[in-house]
Design a protein around this motif. Structure first.
Motif, mmCIF file in Angstrom:
data_model
loop_
_atom_site.group_PDB
_atom_site.id
_atom_site.type_symbol
_atom_site.label_atom_id
_atom_site.label_comp_id
_atom_site.label_asym_id
_atom_site.label_seq_id
_atom_site.Cartn_x
_atom_site.Cartn_y
_atom_site.Cartn_z
ATOM 1 N N ASN A 106 -23.628 7.272 77.875
ATOM 2 C CA ASN A 106 -23.997 6.324 76.820
ATOM 3 C C ASN A 106 -23.791 4.877 77.260
ATOM 4 O OD1 ASN A 106 -24.761 8.187 74.878
ATOM 5 N ND2 ASN A 106 -22.687 8.435 74.111
ATOM 6 N N SER A 107 -23.634 4.644 78.540
ATOM 7 C CA SER A 107 -23.279 3.302 78.997
ATOM 8 C C SER A 107 -24.485 2.408 79.308
ATOM 9 C CB SER A 107 -22.399 3.390 80.254
ATOM 10 O OG SER A 107 -23.139 3.916 81.345
ATOM 11 N N VAL A 108 -25.701 2.955 79.260
ATOM 12 C CA VAL A 108 -26.892 2.165 79.573
ATOM 13 C C VAL A 108 -27.334 1.424 78.320
ATOM 14 C CG1 VAL A 108 -29.267 2.239 80.407
ATOM 15 C CG2 VAL A 108 -27.569 3.819 81.355
ATOM 16 N N PRO A 109 -27.287 0.083 78.330
ATOM 17 C CA PRO A 109 -27.680 -0.687 77.137
ATOM 18 C C PRO A 109 -29.117 -0.391 76.719
ATOM 19 C CG PRO A 109 -26.650 -2.105 78.787
ATOM 20 C CD PRO A 109 -26.875 -0.774 79.433
ATOM 21 N N GLY A 110 -29.299 -0.196 75.398
ATOM 22 C CA GLY A 110 -30.624 0.035 74.858
ATOM 23 C C GLY A 110 -31.203 1.409 75.125
ATOM 24 N N ARG A 111 -30.417 2.307 75.674
ATOM 25 C CA ARG A 111 -30.923 3.646 76.016
ATOM 26 C C ARG A 111 -29.940 4.692 75.505
ATOM 27 N NH1 ARG A 111 -32.680 7.997 77.574
ATOM 28 N NH2 ARG A 111 -33.670 8.523 79.549
ATOM 29 N N THR A 112 -30.369 5.477 74.537
ATOM 30 C CA THR A 112 -29.527 6.534 73.994
ATOM 31 C C THR A 112 -30.138 7.885 74.357
ATOM 32 O OG1 THR A 112 -28.920 5.127 72.140
ATOM 33 C CG2 THR A 112 -28.507 7.479 71.895
ATOM 34 N N PRO A 113 -29.474 8.668 75.184
ATOM 35 C CA PRO A 113 -30.001 9.998 75.509
ATOM 36 C C PRO A 113 -30.102 10.842 74.235
ATOM 37 C CG PRO A 113 -28.184 9.411 76.958
ATOM 38 C CD PRO A 113 -28.224 8.383 75.867
#
Length: 185
Positions: free
Chosen positions: A147-154
């Motif tokens: 969940n650490s990628v800004p703007g990207r929710t798996p």
């Protein structure tokens, strides 16, 4: 008597009908004992005569629908199943955090069909979500989500629903640990 956890699907604590005290009242009204809640997201622990999880799931779901109008799903696991899951250490060396968000997705009893083989871990649905295994005893997929990628929710949950239907519910590994701790208290 056996200790159980009910993992309720679709609970919104902001809805007055879904608050922990109302949920506990339904369980107590069903004659279940030592009823308690874990967090405010539909995790209820209780004691009952030993019986198939599917029977408890149906009974609890009917009580929730009749008493509170909650039509979401109910998944029940025995303390022994959850304790064995924790003891299996399915996430060796990992700590729950933003880059390693550890989850367990529980399948309702019978969701796979009668006599079905336990599923193998599916193809990876997203490069930021990795299914690390399936625990047959707990009937749960175990996954690590980044969940650490800004703007990207798996979106692992949607993918699992498409693959296995809506008779599933996901909990963080920390929540599973808290549920077991409350069951053992």
């Amino acid at each position: 008597m056996t200790r159980y956890a009910a993992l309720l699907r679709g609970i919104m604590p902001s809805n007055p009908s879904m608050r922990n005290e109302r949920l506990r009242e339904v369980f107590e009204g069903l004659g279940l004992e030592q009823v308690g809640s874990v967090l405010a997201s539909g995790n209820i622990v209780f004691t009952a005569e030993e019986q198939p999880a599917s029977a408890l799931e149906d009974r609890i779901q009917a009580g929730l629908k009749d008493g509170l109008g909650i039509a979401g799903g109910t998944i029940v696991r025995e303390l022994a199943e959850l304790r064995a899951l924790l003891d299996s250490d399915p996430f060796p060396g990992l700590t729950h955090g933003r880059g390693t968000y550890l989850t367990a997705t529980f399948l309702k009893d019978g969701a796979l069909g009668e006599g079905a083989e336990p599923p193998r871990p599916p193809e990876q649905p997203d490069p930021l979500a990795r299914v690390v295994g399936y625990d047959a005893q707990a009937r749960a997929f175990l996954a690590v989500v980044d969940n650490s990628v800004p703007g990207r929710t798996p979106d692992l949950m949607t993918w699992l629903e498409r693959s296995y239907g809506t008779d599933i519910t996901t909990r963080t590994w920390l929540t599973v640990q808290r549920i077991v701790k409350k069951l053992e208290a």
